[in-house]
Scaffold this motif. Structure first.
Motif, PDB file in Angstrom:
ATOM      1  N   MET A   1      38.928  48.212  24.156  1.00 37.52           N
ATOM      2  CA  MET A   1      38.019  47.151  24.584  1.00 37.52           C
ATOM      3  C   MET A   1      38.795  45.996  25.207  1.00 37.52           C
ATOM      4  O   MET A   1      38.240  44.951  25.441  1.00 37.52           O
ATOM      5  CB  MET A   1      37.198  46.647  23.387  1.00 37.52           C
ATOM      6  N   ASP A   2      40.084  46.200  25.479  1.00 37.64           N
ATOM      7  CA  ASP A   2      40.868  45.136  26.086  1.00 37.64           C
ATOM      8  C   ASP A   2      41.110  45.394  27.569  1.00 37.64           C
ATOM      9  O   ASP A   2      41.991  44.818  28.178  1.00 37.64           O
ATOM     10  CB  ASP A   2      42.185  44.938  25.335  1.00 37.64           C
ATOM     11  N   LYS A   3      40.279  46.220  28.160  1.00 37.33           N
ATOM     12  CA  LYS A   3      40.396  46.559  29.577  1.00 37.33           C
ATOM     13  C   LYS A   3      39.896  45.398  30.434  1.00 37.33           C
ATOM     14  O   LYS A   3      38.822  44.846  30.196  1.00 37.33           O
ATOM     15  CB  LYS A   3      39.575  47.817  29.863  1.00 37.33           C
ATOM     16  N   THR A   4      40.667  45.032  31.445  1.00 34.70           N
ATOM     17  CA  THR A   4      40.260  44.003  32.390  1.00 34.70           C
ATOM     18  C   THR A   4      39.361  44.646  33.442  1.00 34.70           C
ATOM     19  O   THR A   4      39.711  45.670  34.024  1.00 34.70           O
ATOM     20  CB  THR A   4      41.493  43.348  33.043  1.00 34.70           C
ATOM     21  N   VAL A   5      38.193  44.059  33.665  1.00 25.74           N
ATOM     22  CA  VAL A   5      37.212  44.570  34.612  1.00 25.74           C
ATOM     23  C   VAL A   5      37.084  43.576  35.767  1.00 25.74           C
ATOM     24  O   VAL A   5      37.158  42.362  35.552  1.00 25.74           O
ATOM     25  CB  VAL A   5      35.837  44.743  33.910  1.00 25.74           C
ATOM     26  N   MET A   6      36.878  44.076  36.976  1.00 25.71           N
ATOM     27  CA  MET A   6      36.681  43.210  38.138  1.00 25.71           C
ATOM     28  C   MET A   6      35.194  42.930  38.312  1.00 25.71           C
ATOM     29  O   MET A   6      34.387  43.856  38.341  1.00 25.71           O
ATOM     30  CB  MET A   6      37.233  43.864  39.405  1.00 25.71           C
ATOM     31  N   VAL A   7      34.840  41.657  38.451  1.00 33.36           N
ATOM     32  CA  VAL A   7      33.457  41.241  38.698  1.00 33.36           C
ATOM     33  C   VAL A   7      33.493  40.135  39.740  1.00 33.36           C
ATOM     34  O   VAL A   7      34.194  39.137  39.576  1.00 33.36           O
ATOM     35  CB  VAL A   7      32.773  40.724  37.408  1.00 33.36           C
ATOM     36  N   GLY A   8      32.746  40.318  40.800  1.00 32.19           N
ATOM     37  CA  GLY A   8      32.695  39.292  41.837  1.00 32.19           C
ATOM     38  C   GLY A   8      34.051  38.986  42.443  1.00 32.19           C
ATOM     39  O   GLY A   8      34.327  37.840  42.801  1.00 32.19           O
ATOM     40  N   GLY A   9      34.896  40.005  42.553  1.00 31.68           N
ATOM     41  CA  GLY A   9      36.209  39.840  43.155  1.00 31.68           C
ATOM     42  C   GLY A   9      37.254  39.208  42.246  1.00 31.68           C
ATOM     43  O   GLY A   9      38.348  38.906  42.695  1.00 31.68           O
ATOM     44  N   ALA A  10      36.907  38.989  40.984  1.00 30.57           N
ATOM     45  CA  ALA A  10      37.843  38.358  40.059  1.00 30.57           C
ATOM     46  C   ALA A  10      38.025  39.220  38.818  1.00 30.57           C
ATOM     47  O   ALA A  10      37.097  39.889  38.366  1.00 30.57           O
ATOM     48  CB  ALA A  10      37.330  36.971  39.662  1.00 30.57           C
ATOM     49  N   ALA A  11      39.209  39.144  38.274  1.00 25.69           N
ATOM     50  CA  ALA A  11      39.496  39.847  37.024  1.00 25.69           C
ATOM     51  C   ALA A  11      38.828  39.110  35.875  1.00 25.69           C
ATOM     52  O   ALA A  11      38.901  37.893  35.777  1.00 25.69           O
ATOM     53  CB  ALA A  11      41.007  39.911  36.803  1.00 25.69           C
ATOM     54  N   MET A  12      38.152  39.882  35.026  1.00 25.52           N
ATOM     55  CA  MET A  12      37.530  39.331  33.820  1.00 25.52           C
ATOM     56  C   MET A  12      38.426  39.730  32.649  1.00 25.52           C
ATOM     57  O   MET A  12      38.465  40.892  32.248  1.00 25.52           O
ATOM     58  CB  MET A  12      36.121  39.898  33.612  1.00 25.52           C
ATOM     59  N   TYR A  13      39.172  38.773  32.156  1.00 25.66           N
ATOM     60  CA  TYR A  13      40.161  39.031  31.124  1.00 25.66           C
ATOM     61  C   TYR A  13      39.530  39.000  29.729  1.00 25.66           C
ATOM     62  O   TYR A  13      38.885  38.015  29.372  1.00 25.66           O
ATOM     63  CB  TYR A  13      41.292  38.005  31.195  1.00 25.66           C
ATOM     64  N   PRO A  14      39.720  40.051  28.937  1.00 26.58           N
ATOM     65  CA  PRO A  14      39.151  40.095  27.586  1.00 26.58           C
ATOM     66  C   PRO A  14      39.671  38.986  26.672  1.00 26.58           C
ATOM     67  O   PRO A  14      39.054  38.670  25.671  1.00 26.58           O
ATOM     68  CB  PRO A  14      39.554  41.470  27.048  1.00 26.58           C
TER      69      PRO A  14
END
Length: 188
Positions: A28-41
Motif C-alpha cells: 500500500m506504499d505504491k506512489t500513484v500518478m494523478v493529474g500529472g503529479a505523484a501522490m506519495y503515500p
C-alpha cells in the motif's frame, strides 16, 4: 463555523482507528500518478491533492469550506475525489455560487458527502459489494449514504439522488486515508 453536528461527526472520524490494513502481499506504499503529479503515500490528502492539476477545483472548494485542517488530520478517510471536469459538468454557475461565503454550509455538506470514515481500499470495497449482494452502502461524514456497485463501466458510486460517478483511479494511498478519483460530483 462548522455546525455542532458536523464538528462532532468530523471529530468522531478523526478519532476512529485505522482498522483496515493492506491485504497480505499487496503493497500500500505504491506512489500513484494523478493529474500529472505523484501522490506519495507518506503525505496526507491535502498535501497530495494540491499537486494534482485535475483537482484544482476540489482543492479550492476544500479551502473555501474550511476543511483543510480536517483533511490534513489523522483520519483515516476514504475520499471520492471529483475531477475538475466533474465540477465543470455541473450546471453553469454552480461552482462559483458554492464558493461564496454565504453558501459555505452547503459546500461543506457536499464535500463531506464525498468522504467516508476509515481507510477502504478497492479490495475492501469489492468485499463489501460482494457481501451486500452486489451493492454496498457507505455512510458518509455528511451523514447520508453512498452506494458502491459494479456496472458495465466499472466501479460505480451512486449518490442519494441516483446520479452515478465512476472510479477512474483507485487506491491512491495517503498517510491519513485513501483517495478514489471519480468522474462526477456526488450530491446529497
Amino acid at each position: 463555523m462548522l455546525s455542532a453536528a458536523l464538528a462532532l461527526a468530523l471529530a468522531t472520524v478523526a478519532a476512529a482507528p485505522a482498522a483496515i490494513a493492506a491485504p497480505q502481499g499487496q503493497s500500500m506504499d505504491k506512489t500513484v500518478m494523478v493529474g500529472g503529479a505523484a501522490m506519495y503515500p507518506s503525505r496526507n490528502i491535502v498535501q497530495n491533492a494540491v499537486n494534482s492539476k485535475d483537482h484544482t477545483t476540489l482543492v479550492a472548494a476544500v479551502k473555501a469550506a474550511g476543511l483543510v485542517d480536517t483533511l490534513e488530520g489523522p483520519g483515516p478517510f476514504t475520499v471520492f475525489a471529483p475531477t475538475n471536469e466533474a465540477f465543470a459538468a455541473l450546471p453553469a454557475g454552480t461552482v462559483d455560487n458554492l464558493l461564496k461565503p454565504a453558501n459555505k454550509a452547503t459546500l461543506v455538506g457536499i464535500l463531506t458527502y464525498h468522504v467516508v470514515p476509515g481507510r477502504l481500499t478497492a479490495s475492501d470495497l469489492a468485499a463489501k459489494v460482494a457481501a451486500g449482494g452486489g451493492k454496498a452502502e457507505l455512510k458518509t461524514v455528511q451523514g447520508e449514504d453512498l452506494t458502491v456497485s459494479k456496472d458495465s463501466s466499472g466501479w460505480a458510486v451512486t449518490d442519494a439522488k441516483g446520479n452515478t460517478a465512476h472510479i477512474t483511479i483507485g487506491d491512491v494511498m495517503q498517510s491519513n486515508g485513501v483517495i478514489f478519483v471519480i468522474d462526477k460530483v456526488l450530491m446529497p
